[in-house]
Scaffold this motif. Structure first.
Motif, PDB file in Angstrom:
ATOM      1  N   GLY A  79      -3.011   8.242  -3.028  1.00 21.35           N
ATOM      2  CA  GLY A  79      -1.536   8.127  -3.310  1.00 21.35           C
ATOM      3  C   GLY A  79      -0.702   7.052  -2.694  1.00 21.35           C
ATOM      4  N   GLU A  80      -1.175   6.944  -1.601  1.00 27.20           N
ATOM      5  CA  GLU A  80      -0.489   5.812  -0.739  1.00 27.20           C
ATOM      6  C   GLU A  80      -0.589   4.283  -1.447  1.00 27.20           C
ATOM      7  OE1 GLU A  80      -4.305   5.838   1.493  1.00 27.20           O
ATOM      8  OE2 GLU A  80      -3.159   7.377   0.159  1.00 27.20           O
ATOM      9  N   ILE A  81       0.294   3.289  -1.140  1.00 23.13           N
ATOM     10  CA  ILE A  81       0.277   2.275  -1.975  1.00 23.13           C
ATOM     11  C   ILE A  81       0.183   1.066  -0.548  1.00 23.13           C
ATOM     12  CG2 ILE A  81       1.454   0.516  -3.348  1.00 23.13           C
ATOM     13  CD1 ILE A  81       2.760   2.849  -4.928  1.00 23.13           C
ATOM     14  N   GLU A  82      -0.920   0.313  -0.908  1.00 26.48           N
ATOM     15  CA  GLU A  82      -0.783  -0.972   0.068  1.00 26.48           C
ATOM     16  C   GLU A  82       0.377  -1.853   0.043  1.00 26.48           C
ATOM     17  OE1 GLU A  82      -4.559  -2.702  -0.003  1.00 26.48           O
ATOM     18  OE2 GLU A  82      -5.623  -0.965   0.024  1.00 26.48           O
ATOM     19  N   TRP A  83       0.700  -2.407   1.152  1.00 24.06           N
ATOM     20  CA  TRP A  83       2.026  -3.166   1.065  1.00 24.06           C
ATOM     21  C   TRP A  83       1.927  -4.430   0.498  1.00 24.06           C
ATOM     22  CZ3 TRP A  83       3.168  -7.915   3.074  1.00 24.06           C
ATOM     23  CH2 TRP A  83       2.627  -8.465   3.910  1.00 24.06           C
ATOM     24  N   GLY A  84       0.809  -4.914  -0.034  1.00 24.54           N
ATOM     25  CA  GLY A  84       0.715  -6.143  -0.797  1.00 24.54           C
ATOM     26  C   GLY A  84      -0.287  -6.975  -0.942  1.00 24.54           C
ATOM     27  N   ARG A  85      -0.525  -8.133  -1.564  1.00 27.13           N
ATOM     28  CA  ARG A  85      -1.549  -8.926  -1.538  1.00 27.13           C
ATOM     29  C   ARG A  85      -1.207 -10.499  -0.866  1.00 27.13           C
ATOM     30  NH1 ARG A  85      -5.267  -6.958  -5.017  1.00 27.13           N
ATOM     31  NH2 ARG A  85      -4.445  -5.429  -6.601  1.00 27.13           N
ATOM     32  N   ASP A  86      -2.295 -11.110  -0.215  1.00 24.70           N
ATOM     33  CA  ASP A  86      -1.932 -12.522   0.101  1.00 24.70           C
ATOM     34  C   ASP A  86      -2.295 -13.479  -1.104  1.00 24.70           C
ATOM     35  OD1 ASP A  86      -4.800 -12.915  -0.402  1.00 24.70           O
ATOM     36  OD2 ASP A  86      -5.462 -12.718   1.660  1.00 24.70           O
ATOM     37  N   VAL A  87      -2.102 -14.775  -0.523  1.00 26.87           N
ATOM     38  CA  VAL A  87      -1.887 -15.823  -1.628  1.00 26.87           C
ATOM     39  C   VAL A  87      -3.080 -15.806  -2.492  1.00 26.87           C
ATOM     40  CG1 VAL A  87      -0.291 -17.095  -0.380  1.00 26.87           C
ATOM     41  CG2 VAL A  87      -2.831 -17.618   0.216  1.00 26.87           C
ATOM     42  N   ASP A  88      -4.440 -15.230  -1.667  1.00 30.19           N
ATOM     43  CA  ASP A  88      -5.627 -15.325  -2.568  1.00 30.19           C
ATOM     44  C   ASP A  88      -5.596 -14.198  -3.436  1.00 30.19           C
ATOM     45  OD1 ASP A  88      -6.407 -17.763  -1.641  1.00 30.19           O
ATOM     46  OD2 ASP A  88      -6.980 -16.932   0.211  1.00 30.19           O
ATOM     47  N   GLY A  89      -4.849 -13.297  -3.504  1.00 28.53           N
ATOM     48  CA  GLY A  89      -4.904 -12.009  -4.324  1.00 28.53           C
ATOM     49  C   GLY A  89      -5.688 -10.940  -3.718  1.00 28.53           C
ATOM     50  N   ASN A  90      -5.901 -11.060  -2.310  1.00 29.95           N
ATOM     51  CA  ASN A  90      -6.514  -9.831  -1.716  1.00 29.95           C
ATOM     52  C   ASN A  90      -5.550  -8.805  -1.110  1.00 29.95           C
ATOM     53  OD1 ASN A  90      -9.114 -11.129  -1.629  1.00 29.95           O
ATOM     54  ND2 ASN A  90      -8.306 -12.773  -0.124  1.00 29.95           N
ATOM     55  N   SER A  91      -5.789  -7.646  -1.070  1.00 30.76           N
ATOM     56  CA  SER A  91      -4.674  -6.602  -0.684  1.00 30.76           C
ATOM     57  C   SER A  91      -4.950  -6.658   0.811  1.00 30.76           C
ATOM     58  CB  SER A  91      -5.309  -5.236  -1.229  1.00 30.76           C
ATOM     59  OG  SER A  91      -6.665  -4.787  -0.747  1.00 30.76           O
ATOM     60  N   THR A  92      -3.689  -6.172   1.317  1.00 29.55           N
ATOM     61  CA  THR A  92      -3.508  -6.215   2.685  1.00 29.55           C
ATOM     62  C   THR A  92      -4.291  -5.314   3.589  1.00 29.55           C
ATOM     63  OG1 THR A  92      -1.486  -4.755   2.495  1.00 29.55           O
ATOM     64  CG2 THR A  92      -1.004  -7.240   2.451  1.00 29.55           C
ATOM     65  N   GLY A  93      -4.668  -4.268   2.828  1.00 26.59           N
ATOM     66  CA  GLY A  93      -5.558  -3.077   3.664  1.00 26.59           C
ATOM     67  C   GLY A  93      -4.683  -2.048   4.373  1.00 26.59           C
ATOM     68  N   GLU A  94      -3.452  -2.139   4.263  1.00 27.89           N
ATOM     69  CA  GLU A  94      -2.617  -1.059   4.890  1.00 27.89           C
ATOM     70  C   GLU A  94      -1.495  -0.760   4.092  1.00 27.89           C
ATOM     71  OE1 GLU A  94      -1.716  -2.112   8.887  1.00 27.89           O
ATOM     72  OE2 GLU A  94      -0.046  -3.720   8.329  1.00 27.89           O
ATOM     73  N   ALA A  95      -1.208   0.635   4.358  1.00 26.48           N
ATOM     74  CA  ALA A  95      -0.015   1.013   3.535  1.00 26.48           C
ATOM     75  C   ALA A  95       1.159   1.468   4.712  1.00 26.48           C
ATOM     76  CB  ALA A  95      -0.050   2.496   2.780  1.00 26.48           C
ATOM     77  N   LEU A 145       2.170   9.946  -4.789  1.00 19.97           N
ATOM     78  CA  LEU A 145       2.756   9.097  -3.674  1.00 19.97           C
ATOM     79  C   LEU A 145       3.880   9.942  -2.946  1.00 19.97           C
ATOM     80  CD1 LEU A 145       3.381   6.543  -2.461  1.00 19.97           C
ATOM     81  CD2 LEU A 145       5.273   6.150  -4.072  1.00 19.97           C
ATOM     82  N   GLY A 146       4.462  10.806  -3.888  1.00 21.86           N
ATOM     83  CA  GLY A 146       5.381  11.789  -3.089  1.00 21.86           C
ATOM     84  C   GLY A 146       4.774  12.814  -2.167  1.00 21.86           C
ATOM     85  N   HIS A 147       3.580  12.991  -2.583  1.00 19.77           N
ATOM     86  CA  HIS A 147       2.633  14.203  -1.713  1.00 19.77           C
ATOM     87  C   HIS A 147       2.231  13.501  -0.339  1.00 19.77           C
ATOM     88  CE1 HIS A 147      -0.272  17.148  -0.806  1.00 19.77           C
ATOM     89  NE2 HIS A 147      -1.200  16.278  -0.766  1.00 19.77           N
ATOM     90  N   VAL A 148       1.804  12.204  -0.569  1.00 17.44           N
ATOM     91  CA  VAL A 148       1.211  11.566   0.724  1.00 17.44           C
ATOM     92  C   VAL A 148       2.458  11.310   1.800  1.00 17.44           C
ATOM     93  CG1 VAL A 148      -0.764  10.840  -0.321  1.00 17.44           C
ATOM     94  CG2 VAL A 148       1.180   9.185  -0.279  1.00 17.44           C
ATOM     95  N   VAL A 149       3.632  10.899   1.134  1.00 13.28           N
ATOM     96  CA  VAL A 149       4.812  10.632   1.973  1.00 13.28           C
ATOM     97  C   VAL A 149       5.332  12.039   2.895  1.00 13.28           C
ATOM     98  CG1 VAL A 149       7.190   9.975   1.953  1.00 13.28           C
ATOM     99  CG2 VAL A 149       5.555   8.673   0.702  1.00 13.28           C
TER     100      VAL A 149
END
Length: 357
Positions: free
Chosen positions: A140-156, A192-196
């Protein structure tokens, strides 16, 4: 002219109007609202400033700000993290930054009742939230973003996910108005609400930041007695009498934005006396033109950074509106009449979290 928020003994309507004009004076011809003249624009703070413009009746300026967002949105639904005078400085994407457009658009609709605006902005909001939910993990958590190459940041991040929780609720309200149900968003919001509420272990450790303390309340995932307990537990760590709320727990630095967001969190919990006291305290950051310094290092008696930011002034206006109950959008942070999503059943998770809102 709509009523302008005010609070007796703290801010007059003229005071609030001056702050709004200080924000509008920084707005670029494109509609973008940078942090300060010549500063950069980020999608989240731009929307926060637009909300303050709406709350003070500067509807043409707010419309221009939202049109900038609609026009500059990328095909995948995102915006660059940082833009300066039209040039991209950071092409990465922040999920919370992108999601916040839903809060701003719903706020503007509440205040203006402009269904045409809602219809015009709905595709923009839908694309933004679809992009954000492309970064949601299975729990349910959402990773905080993607870099310029479209790769996810790997952490929420807890603060970012808490803010996205509010964005999804506003997005669902817009979906209902647009006649375009989004059942997948309802499921995503419940997860998302559950994991928060119940899974702090899934988020990157940012405990020193006050935002991680109050944002689960501000974003609406944690309310009631659970919210009051959360605020009480670290109140003395983050709130400095006479000065306001700290940004981080290990530096003598109070900030206007964090203080006003804490005001909004307290208001959402029914703690209006403490909220008013904090809003009054932070007025030491106010300048004669109505703008606000970002922060203050009280041990050194210095403004820092040496900048007056549009979004700090915007946070003051939104806090004043919430406490004064002035505009039709004053309850957006109390989550009045917002959809709550589909609750996660206890049997579907092995945690012992209290899933009640």
């Amino acid at each position: 002219m709509p009523d302008v928020p005010f609070l007796d003994g703290i801010l007059s309507a003229d005071d609030v109007a001056h702050t709004a004009r200080s924000i509008a004076s920084v707005q670029e011809d494109s509609g973008a609202v940078p942090w300060f003249p010549g500063g950069h624009v980020d999608p989240w703070d731009h929307v926060e400033s637009a909300m303050a413009l709406s709350a003070t009746g500067l509807f043409a300026e707010a419309d221009a700000a939202y049109e900038w967002s609609r026009r500059t949105q990328r095909t995948d639904g995102s915006w660059p993290i940082q833009i300066r005078t039209g040039a991209i400085e950071d092409a990465g994407s922040d999920s919370n930054f992108c999601a916040y457009i839903a809060v701003g658009v719903w706020h503007h609709v509440l205040i203006t009742g402009d269904d045409g605006f809602a219809r015009r902005m709905w595709p923009c909001v839908r694309a933004a939230l679809d992009f954000v939910l492309g970064l949601q993990r299975e729990r349910g958590e959402i990773e905080w973003g993607r870099d310029v190459d479209g790769n996810s940041t790997g952490e929420a991040l807890l603060s970012g996910c808490s803010s996205i929780h509010q964005s999804l609720r506003c997005g669902l309200a817009l979906a209902e108005l647009a006649g375009s149900p989004q059942p997948d968003w309802e499921v995503a919001l419940g997860q998302l609400g559950h994991v928060v509420r119940g899974h702090p272990e899934v988020f990157a450790s940012k405990r020193r930041y006050s935002m991680d303390w109050y944002y689960p309340v501000l974003g609406g995932a944690v309310r009631g007695e659970q919210g009051l307990r959360r605020i009480t537990e670290r109140w003395n760590e983050f709130v400095v009498p006479r000065w306001g709320a700290l940004c981080v727990d290990d530096r003598p630095w109070v900030t206007g934005g964090e203080t006003c967001e804490l005001v909004l969190s307290l208001d959402a919990l029914g703690e209006r006396v403490r909220a008013r006291e904090l809003l009054a305290v932070i007025q030491h950051l106010r300048e004669q033109d109505g703008s606000y310094w970002t922060g203050y290092v009280y041990e050194d008696d210095k403004r820092w950074p040496v900048e007056r930011t549009t979004w700090t002034g915007a946070s003051v206006i939104l806090a004043a509106d919430a406490l004064s109950r002035t505009t039709p959008g004053n309850g957006i942070f109390r989550a009045e009449d917002l959809p709550s999503g589909l609750a996660v059943e206890a049997a579907a998770c092995d945690c012992a979290a209290d899933l009640r809102r």
